[in-house]
Design a protein around this motif. Structure first.
Motif: not given
Length: 624
Positions: A92-96, A168-170, A608-610
């Motif tokens: 799942q991490q690889l997909v993300n 995104v985070t910045d 996380a939402a993105v």
């Protein structure tokens, strides 16, 4: 030698847990080996047509396993390391990772070759004594079946992903209203007074009968449940156990030193700085060259003109190279420079460079005196490794069907060690290791009395064990817990007696008596706690927690509470005032730090939402 092989493995682990990759894996859900296709064409998943191969997955699982081992050491639960346990979350991490990287590439994000090379030379696992070491990198590439070009490609893709995550985070922020609301609760202050009526002086006066102890024991059998337990004896082998008895002659040390000198290759490393112009005009290049000719500082010009965002704030500094870090044209130009000299414009895939040679560092072989102690230890460790491997190969045969481990231990020149009783949750020392626990509770060892197989706890730590004592699951006998029960009942009885005193004191305070006068009259210490915030340890923490459970008193009034602590002491507390935290009362630095922390939390949530949105919109196929 085994030692050098293990040193290489440690270097690999250092690379895997480097802060750069840690950020990507935590924030982006990406694995270091993502996108490293090749070797196995079997696709375990497809993301918008991009394959994730079985080799990608296996490398990612290996990396996750290494991270877990690095975090928990030898005591990591065995089930956390199994392929079955790791496969699904890693996949799942690889997909993300794939959906975010694809979004970054579609958005036109890219990373220059210079930036990628700079990140590679700064990875701690590729450095020796704080400096980039080409041989270490090459060894790692060979061990992990990578080409340099393939590794650069992976680095570039992962850096682009980090760039996307930062975008995104910045951009996240928080409002002052949100900060004020959080501060009002988290930094609330309370003023209160209290006295502690101790239970200890009464304990010697309280009597507990055998009948009361028996009744408590019968009524609370669950509290005295005893888990299944074993005690073991074991033989462990480590290379250092043999090293102490190994002597190395001066002649051997000298011979090894001569071999090192013969194999020593003097190397020259060059430290480069550059000004990168991605789309330069002749006018801009001429302007920069003119300022350099006029004596202006190269570092200051790099800060003003360079398009390499990663190095320009450091004056364009790229660190050292042995001639193979940067593109060929870059390296050729650098090699032709004298220290302090700046090159003519050099063209690479990244753009146009003005390159400055900052420093040249050479190396000479160390003297015998400088190397003697290290060589002696190296030879000693090498011989200890050989003895360790020899003893390990004999251990299984010697221990098989042995009635005890005393004979095998004597044969190998080591000691038999033992543990106390421990349960399936483990004990102290070696009894806390998951492999040891599993082996000790295996039926053939615990019940049949067999010696365990050789357990390889790490590359340099192995053991075998036998069960000395086995206690089935049951209830602790009353005799073993009698004193514990008696102590508990005494405290309960004494605390109940004190409850009457505490309530009487509370009523007097409700009637208008002064707290200080009552405390002095009853020989108690009145504690004043002003400006108190949440938290605390021990009994003080219990008292603060009770103070914060009370509602805020009305203006001019106070609230009273009487309660028991875990030890049985009784507390009478008077809450006088409650003040919500105010953002304006914090220093400028505290306000800025708080706003930054809240923005960071918001950014992580938004990322996380993105990620979830991209995954929902993507065409993802998982091959089970």
């Amino acid at each position: 030698m085994l030692q050098s092989m293990r040193d290489n493995l440690k270097g690999t682990a250092a690379i895997i847990v480097a802060a750069f990759f840690g950020f990507i894996m935590v924030i982006g859900g990406i694995d270091f080996f993502t996108g490293a296709s090749g070797g196995s064409a079997d696709a375990v998943a497809e993301v918008n047509g991009e394959k994730i191969t079985n080799l990608d997955l296996q490398r990612a699982i290996q990396n996750r396993r290494a991270m877990i081992m690095n975090q928990y050491g030898e005591n990591v639960p065995a089930d956390l390391l199994s392929d079955e346990q790791l496969r699904e979350p890693v996949l799942q991490q690889l997909v993300n990772s794939a959906v975010m990287r694809q979004a970054a590439e579609e958005g036109g994000m890219a990373m220059s070759t210079a930036a990628v090379d700079r990140e590679i030379v700064q990875i701690p696992g590729f450095q020796v004594n704080g400096q980039y070491d080409k041989q270490t990198l090459n060894m790692w590439l060979a061990q992990n079946r990578f080409t340099m070009a393939g590794f650069r490609q992976i680095m570039e893709r992962d850096l682009v992903l980090q760039q996307y995550a930062d975008a995104v985070t910045d951009s996240a922020f928080t409002t002052r209203a949100n900060a004020e609301e959080i501060v009002a609760i988290s930094m609330e202050e309370r003023d209160f007074d209290y006295v502690v009526i101790p239970v200890e002086p009464l304990l010697s006066e309280v009597q507990v009968s055998d009948e009361e102890i028996q009744q408590y024991y019968d009524a609370n059998q669950n509290a005295f449940a005893r888990p299944e337990q074993v005690a073991i004896e074991y033989i462990e082998l480590k290379p250092e156990m043999f090293a102490a008895n190994i002597e190395v002659s001066d002649q051997d040390v000298r011979a090894q030193y001569e071999q090192e000198v013969k194999g020593f290759e003097a190397s020259e490393r060059r430290r480069a700085a550059h000004i990168l112009l991605e789309e330069p005009t002749p006018e801009v290049i001429e302007e920069i060259q003119g300022k350099l000719a006029a004596g202006e500082d190269f570092a200051e010009l790099a800060k003003s003109y360079s398009d390499d965002f990663g190095s320009r704030d450091q004056g364009g500094d790229l660190g050292f190279t042995s001639g193979d870090v940067f593109p060929e044209a870059f390296e050729d130009a650098l090699a032709a420079l004298e220290v302090g000299q700046v090159s003519a414009p050099v063209q690479t895939e990244s753009g146009t460079h003005l390159i400055k040679l900052v420093e040249v560092a050479g190396s000479e072989p160390p003297t015998f005196e400088e190397r003697a102690d290290a060589i002696r230890k190296q030879l000693q460790n090498a011989e200890a490794e050989r003895e360790f491997v020899g003893a390990l190969s004999r251990l299984a045969d010697l221990a098989y069907n042995a009635d005890s481990l005393a004979g095998p231990a004597q044969e190998l020149g080591v000691k038999v060690q033992t543990t106390g009783l421990f349960g399936r949750q483990g004990g102290v020392g070696i009894a806390g290791n998951s492999q040891v626990i599993d082996a000790a509770f295996a039926p053939e060892v615990m019940l049949d009395g067999n010696t365990s197989d050789v357990l390889n706890l790490s590359n340099e730590h192995s053991l075998v064990l036998r069960v000395l004592e086995h206690k089935p699951e049951g209830t602790y006998p009353l005799d073993e817990v009698r004193e514990q029960i008696a102590e508990r009942l005494k405290r309960e009885k004494a605390s109940e007696q004190l409850a009457q005193d505490a309530e009487a004191l509370k009523k007097q305070l409700e009637g208008g008596a002064q707290f200080a006068a009552l405390a002095e009259q009853k020989d108690l210490t009145l504690e004043t706690s002003d400006g108190t915030r949440r938290g605390g340890m021990g009994q003080r923490g219990e008292i603060v927690e009770q103070a914060f459970h009370l509602p805020a008193p009305q203006s001019g009034d106070s609230l009273l509470s009487a309660f028991a602590t875990d030890s049985g002491d009784r507390v009478v507390l008077q809450l006088r005032e409650v003040r919500p935290g105010e953002l304006s009362r914090q220093s400028k630095e505290q306000r800025e730090a708080l706003m930054q922390q809240l923005a960071s939390m918001t950014g992580t949530s938004e990322l996380a939402a993105v990620q979830q949105y991209l995954k929902t919109e993507a065409d993802v196929e998982i091959n089970r």
